[in-house]
Design an enzyme around this catalytic site. Structure first.
Site, PDB file in Angstrom:
ATOM      1  N   TRP A 102       0.817  -1.222   0.000  1.00 23.51           N
ATOM      2  CA  TRP A 102       0.000   0.000   0.000  1.00 23.51           C
ATOM      3  C   TRP A 102       0.841   1.258   0.000  1.00 23.51           C
ATOM      4  CZ3 TRP A 102      -4.316  -0.576  -2.147  1.00 23.51           C
ATOM      5  CH2 TRP A 102      -4.986  -1.791  -2.040  1.00 23.51           C
ATOM      6  N   ASP A 172      -1.382   6.772   6.133  1.00 24.45           N
ATOM      7  CA  ASP A 172      -2.492   5.902   5.720  1.00 24.45           C
ATOM      8  C   ASP A 172      -2.778   4.937   6.870  1.00 24.45           C
ATOM      9  OD1 ASP A 172      -4.191   4.052   4.640  1.00 24.45           O
ATOM     10  OD2 ASP A 172      -2.945   3.573   2.890  1.00 24.45           O
ATOM     11  N   LYS A 196     -12.625  -1.331   7.107  1.00 31.01           N
ATOM     12  CA  LYS A 196     -11.958  -2.286   7.988  1.00 31.01           C
ATOM     13  C   LYS A 196     -12.438  -2.064   9.431  1.00 31.01           C
ATOM     14  CE  LYS A 196      -8.594  -1.862   4.490  1.00 31.01           C
ATOM     15  NZ  LYS A 196      -8.877  -3.007   3.679  1.00 31.01           N
TER      16      LYS A 196
HETATM   17  N1  PMP Z   1      -4.366   1.609   1.993  1.00 30.93           N
HETATM   18  C1  PMP Z   1      -4.464   0.476   2.709  1.00 30.93           C
HETATM   19  C2  PMP Z   1      -3.563   0.294   3.895  1.00 30.93           C
HETATM   20  C3  PMP Z   1      -5.399  -0.505   2.354  1.00 30.93           C
HETATM   21  O1  PMP Z   1      -5.500  -1.631   3.068  1.00 30.93           O
HETATM   22  C4  PMP Z   1      -6.251  -0.279   1.246  1.00 30.93           C
HETATM   23  C5  PMP Z   1      -7.301  -1.287   0.818  1.00 30.93           C
HETATM   24  N2  PMP Z   1      -7.214  -2.527   1.293  1.00 30.93           N
HETATM   25  C6  PMP Z   1      -6.089   0.889   0.521  1.00 30.93           C
HETATM   26  C7  PMP Z   1      -5.152   1.832   0.929  1.00 30.93           C
HETATM   27  C8  PMP Z   1      -6.948   1.188  -0.693  1.00 30.93           C
HETATM   28  O2  PMP Z   1      -8.248   1.405  -0.281  1.00 30.93           O
HETATM   29  P1  PMP Z   1      -9.455   1.540  -1.312  1.00 30.93           P
HETATM   30  O3  PMP Z   1      -9.547   0.244  -2.050  1.00 30.93           O
HETATM   31  O4  PMP Z   1     -10.636   1.794  -0.447  1.00 30.93           O
HETATM   32  O5  PMP Z   1      -9.151   2.676  -2.216  1.00 30.93           O
END
Ligand code: PMP
Length: 361
Positions: A102, A172, A196
């Site tokens: 991520w 994040d 989450k």
């Molecule tokens: N950052 C993290 C730490 C994530 O776990 C996720 C999705 N699992 C995201 C960003 C992306 O999120 P989204 O799919 O809602 O855009």
């Protein structure tokens, strides 16, 4: 099949009491004469929902007044794309500390509109640790330094996020927000997709220090402008009102359960149960993250023989334990242990893993 213990990484398990309240108001909301899905976001009923959700989130996370709280759509990924547009001047470097998939995604989303730089990365070691502070190579004029508090796929979590120096930290927290106490004042921006720990997919929380909203950033449409969104109370356009409502129910549930200090205790116990079971399995199961950086929310693990994976998943499902398949980037298994996962669920998983090892070890 009755409701199983759901180890999904997100959208993830929600408290049953939240789902029941959502179910009850799906048809009729209070005396509105309509479902919460059918009423205007500008009417008194929904405005009360929105304001209460923000007030409760501020209480839960101890968010000070000098921070704005935005409720946005487009997920955490869209936030990642908007960070440089809102907070970096044209050509100004943005530093990224990359501790997993991520963090890489955040960099990739920023790159078209920013001089996005890798300040540190633990990729060479397979993302089994966070890059220590002494390895960070920060740009002297960085607009911000981006970190990922918890890597949902690699199962790597910062215990303490180090200070970045002059540039504000942007973090994040998608997969660990509200899992324990958080000092918002350490950060310029904290953002998290809700799916989450905060409720349903479809809404994202962006907590921004108000002085950063004054930055000129780069040319952008008003709808992509966090200052304009803050002024409009996140209603520059129609917000995802149902998601906002269910987020509010989930936040209220966390407050009623004792708040983030209580969830920190529960999550530490749950994570210890599972990591201890993995470590005591004599190599039948393994987790490869260095112990000091092991995530309390997402536990990836591998069976010693991948030929048993399909069988493990099928038998787990029969035992009422679902969504344990690992992310395609890593393979193997992953158990996500967010706030709504009760300790009994983790106990059931550990017992199942023990039985499976006895049968196949
Ligand atoms: N950052 C993290 C730490 C994530 O776990 C996720 C999705 N699992 C995201 C960003 C992306 O999120 P989204 O799919 O809602 O855009």
């Amino acid at each position: 099949m009755p409701r199983a213990y759901n180890f999904s990484p997100g959208p993830a398990m929600l408290p049953e009491s939240v789902l029941r309240q959502a179910q009850a108001t799906m048809l009729e909301y209070g005396d509105a004469g309509a479902s919460i899905l059918e009423i205007s976001h500008r009417g008194a009923d929904f405005l009360a929902v929105a304001h209460q959700a923000e007030a409760d989130l501020r209480t839960l996370l101890a968010i000070p007044d000098e921070y704005a709280v935005l409720f946005t759509s487009g997920g955490a990924t869209t936030v990642q794309a908007l960070l440089p547009l809102n907070f970096a001047a044209p050509g100004q470097p943005c530093d990224y500390v990359v501790s997993g998939h991520w963090g890489k995604t955040a960099l990739k989303q920023a790159a078209p509109c920013a001089d996005a730089r890798i300040a540190a990365s633990s990729e060479a070691g397979g993302f089994r640790d966070v890059p220590p502070r002494e390895q960070w190579r920060l740009s002297p004029d960085a607009a911000y330094v981006h970190v990922t508090a918890n890597e949902t796929i690699h199962g790597v979590e910062w215990r303490d996020i180090p200070a970045a120096g002059n540039a504000p930290l942007v973090a994040d927290f998608s997969s660990s927000i509200a899992s324990g106490p958080l000092d918002v004042t350490q950060f310029g921006v904290v953002y998290a997709g809700a799916q989450k720990n905060l409720g349903p997919v479809g809404i994202t929380v962006v907590i921004v220090r108000r002085d950063l909203l004054e930055r000129a950033g780069q040319p952008r449409a008003p709808v992509l402008d966090y200052r304009a969104q803050a002024q409009a109370e996140s209603m520059l356009n129609t917000p995802p009102s149902w998601n906002w409502y269910v987020l509010g129910l989930t936040v209220k549930w966390m407050l009623e359960e004792g708040g983030v200090a209580e969830f920190a205790r529960r999550n530490a116990r749950k994570a210890a149960l599972l990591y201890d079971a993995i470590d005591a399995s004599g190599g039948f199961y393994r987790n490869e993250v260095v112990p000091a950086a092991r995530s309390r929310m997402n536990v990836p693990f591998f069976l010693h023989d991948p030929a048993l994976d399909a069988r493990f998943l099928a038998e787990a499902k029969q035992a009422g334990l679902v969504a344990l398949k690992g992310h395609r980037v890593l393979g193997g298994m992953r158990a996500s242990l967010y706030n709504a996962m009760p300790e009994a669920g983790v106990q059931a998983l550990v017992e199942f893993m023990h039985g499976f090892r006895n049968a196949h070890g």
